[in-house]
Design a protein around this motif. Structure first.
Motif, PDB file in Angstrom:
ATOM      1  N   VAL A 338      51.415  37.865  43.209  1.00 17.10           N
ATOM      2  CA  VAL A 338      51.590  37.514  41.789  1.00 17.10           C
ATOM      3  C   VAL A 338      50.348  36.804  41.257  1.00 17.10           C
ATOM      4  N   LEU A 339      49.844  35.852  42.022  1.00 15.31           N
ATOM      5  CA  LEU A 339      48.686  35.065  41.595  1.00 15.31           C
ATOM      6  C   LEU A 339      47.440  35.934  41.459  1.00 15.31           C
ATOM      7  N   ILE A 340      47.199  36.780  42.454  1.00 17.61           N
ATOM      8  CA  ILE A 340      46.024  37.665  42.413  1.00 17.61           C
ATOM      9  C   ILE A 340      46.116  38.627  41.229  1.00 17.61           C
ATOM     10  N   GLY A 341      47.302  39.184  40.991  1.00 21.90           N
ATOM     11  CA  GLY A 341      47.463  40.098  39.861  1.00 21.90           C
ATOM     12  C   GLY A 341      47.206  39.426  38.530  1.00 21.90           C
ATOM     13  N   ALA A 342      47.693  38.189  38.379  1.00 20.61           N
ATOM     14  CA  ALA A 342      47.544  37.469  37.114  1.00 20.61           C
ATOM     15  C   ALA A 342      46.087  37.173  36.781  1.00 20.61           C
ATOM     16  N   VAL A 343      45.265  36.928  37.806  1.00 20.53           N
ATOM     17  CA  VAL A 343      43.860  36.587  37.534  1.00 20.53           C
ATOM     18  C   VAL A 343      42.932  37.796  37.590  1.00 20.53           C
ATOM     19  N   THR A 344      43.344  38.850  38.325  1.00 15.47           N
ATOM     20  CA  THR A 344      42.479  40.033  38.432  1.00 15.47           C
ATOM     21  C   THR A 344      42.315  40.735  37.096  1.00 15.47           C
ATOM     22  N   VAL A 345      43.395  40.800  36.310  1.00 13.99           N
ATOM     23  CA  VAL A 345      43.327  41.509  35.029  1.00 13.99           C
ATOM     24  C   VAL A 345      42.332  40.841  34.079  1.00 13.99           C
ATOM     25  N   LEU A 346      42.071  39.556  34.268  1.00 16.33           N
ATOM     26  CA  LEU A 346      41.104  38.852  33.424  1.00 16.33           C
ATOM     27  C   LEU A 346      39.705  39.441  33.566  1.00 16.33           C
ATOM     28  N   ALA A 347      39.419  40.001  34.728  1.00 14.71           N
ATOM     29  CA  ALA A 347      38.074  40.510  35.003  1.00 14.71           C
ATOM     30  C   ALA A 347      37.926  42.003  34.739  1.00 14.71           C
ATOM     31  N   GLU A 348      38.985  42.665  34.262  1.00 13.53           N
ATOM     32  CA  GLU A 348      38.857  44.079  33.897  1.00 13.53           C
ATOM     33  C   GLU A 348      38.009  44.195  32.627  1.00 13.53           C
TER      34      GLU A 348
END
Length: 508
Positions: A338-348
């Motif tokens: 959950v944590l990785i998904g929430a922050v990964t989209v910021l870098a798309e």
């Protein structure tokens, strides 16, 4: 123009910092035990990722968005619908064929489906659905009705795949919709919609500006599902070598050259079409053309740097984290997802382009901040749910069928612009960082828990989940806005009715 680059770099730093810090902090704990070489490679890749995103976003502002808008408005002003739709089909086909992520997908299923046939079939699917999307704007058709019809057709093909004993193709089919709408095509397609909608005008021009990416994402899913029905034999998957290269400098130069070639082809097709229109229809002044040319260069350099950094540093570390984090237990592993998904989209990279366009088109009604929060919540939930699916080993349809039914149901309850933005967001959120960092993460988890034989059925599908959950979260944002407005109106009406008689002014 350099002064405009620094705000973009600052924005990119804020976007990449969270996921980088999480990975580096985990590397210091016994949970992962990353080697010094892996840590250094990841850290340097993160720095290049920041530079790549900054350059890409500046290039999108200077070139990709103006090219799309000028192309859309120029073709529409000619008042030749047949020409407009024909050009859109050809552009959708050629740009999709050149999309790097599609080649990666085709290689994964090359044992049972001819890669060339798959690529061109998907390209035709995108071209046809881009025509549908543009026709929707021209003829002012309802997006929700089109989405419902095409998703019902898609699920009918899913039922046929299950009936024919080819359910392992389902995750790959749904993932194809996310990987095809990559960072090269998304800014152009979104801006194309803005250009066409603004030229045609109408009361729903803001709503009609969105929805092109949403429809173009369905084409690849249908194309892969149709091809899967004719595929012979069992779908096989060979686990790639996800380790950090021994000769890191050689790997960087090889990846850089290969990525530069792919990006040059994709961008070259867009620029070639634009130049043809420039000399025949648009006739833009030289100053604007020079600005667009500089923007294309920024976009090219930014994408090459970004994709190289992701492939060299983020892909192997994503796989390694997936393998190592399984030791922490199912609950910790799910929370980590959950944590990785929430922050990964910021870098798309394309997410920032979408959020900026949404804020401009809606006049600030839907802010960049609210969009980013909704996307982060949605993508975080999608990765968490994907981890649960890998742990307990069940079909992705248990998520996708109710998820899309909820999303399509919400489309009947919220303003059309929220539906269009939400379905566009699904294609944008599932970008190259998702397929090159989150997917290897899921592969690592699945490989450790179930072995390589289950990877295609369990690890694949994570991109599809990332593409689905924003449809629900962003439309929920719209539903909340409607409820809040009605509550305010009810309170205001109650105050008027409860007012004392002497406070009422009578006019004679």
């Amino acid at each position: 123009m350099l002064k405009n680059l620094f705000p973009k770099l600052k924005e990119a730093l804020i976007s990449v910092l969270p996921v980088s810090l999480i990975v580096l902090l985990l590397g210091l704990t016994p949970l992962t035990g990353l080697t010094l070489k892996e840590t250094v490679v990841f850290s340097v890749s993160a720095l290049f990722l920041i530079g790549g995103i900054g350059l890409f976003n500046l290039g999108a502002d200077l070139a990709m968005t103006p090219i799309g808008e000028h192309t859309g408005s120029g073709l529409t002003k000619m008042r030749k619908v047949g020409l407009l739709l024909s050009v859109c089909f050809v552009m959708g086909l050629l740009i999709t064929v050149a999309e790097p992520d599609l080649t990666v997908l085709a290689e994964q299923v090359s044992a049972v489906i001819d890669p060339t046939a798959l690529i061109f079939t998907v390209g035709i699917g995108v071209g046809l659905f881009l025509v549908c999307a543009v026709a929707k704007i021209v003829y002012k058709k309802n997006l929700s009705a089109l989405l419902m019809f095409f998703y019902m057709v898609l699920f009918a093909f899913c039922a046929l795949l299950i009936e024919s004993g080819k359910s392992e193709f389902l995750p790959v089919s749904f993932d194809s919709g996310g990987v095809t709408t990559g960072p090269i095509t998304v800014p152009f397609i979104m801006a194309l919609g803005v250009g066409i909608a603004s030229t045609l005008g109408g009361s729903n021009s803001g709503e009609n500006s969105f929805g092109l990416v949403a429809l173009c994402s369905i084409g690849p899913m249908l194309a892969v599902a149709v091809l899967s029905l004719s595929a012979g034999g069992e779908l096989t998957y060979e686990l790639p070598d996800y380790s950090v290269a021994d000769d890191i400098f050689g790997a960087v130069f090889t990846t850089l050259a290969h990525t530069a070639e792919e990006v040059a082809i994709a961008l070259g097709l867009i620029v070639a079409f634009f130049l043809v229109l420039q000399f025949t229809v648009l006739k833009l002044p030289k100053k604007k053309l020079l600005r667009i040319l500089v923007g294309v260069i920024y976009t090219f350099i930014g994408l090459v740097v970004f994709l190289t950094a992701v492939n060299i540093g983020f892909m192997p570390i994503g796989f390694r984290l997936g393998e190592e984090m399984t030791k922490a237990g199912n609950i910790v592993l799910t929370v980590f997802g959950v944590l990785i998904g929430a922050v990964t989209v910021l870098a798309e990279p394309a997410v920032h382009v979408l959020n900026k366009q949404v804020e401009e088109i809606t006049g600030g009604t839907v802010s960049k901040r609210s969009m980013m929060i909704a996307l982060s919540l949605g993508v975080g939930a999608s990765i968490g749910l994907s981890v649960v699916r890998i742990i307990f080993d069940f079909s992705i349809l248990y998520y996708l069928v109710p998820g899309y039914l909820i999303a399509l149901g919400l489309s009947l309850c919220v303003p059309g612009i929220y539906t269009a933005i939400a379905f566009d967001s699904g294609g944008v959120a599932s970008g190259p960082l998702t397929s090159s960092f989150v997917l290897p993460l899921a592969v690592g988890i699945c490989n450790t828990l179930h072995g390589p034989s289950e990877i295609l059925e369990l690890a694949f599908g994570v991109v599809a989940m990332v593409a689905m959950t924003p449809l629900i979260t962003i439309q929920t944002l719209g539903f909340r806005a409607i409820v809040a407005r009605k509550v305010r109106e009810k309170i205001a009406m109650k105050r008027i009715l409860d007012a004392e008689d002497e406070q009422i002014i009578y006019f004679s």
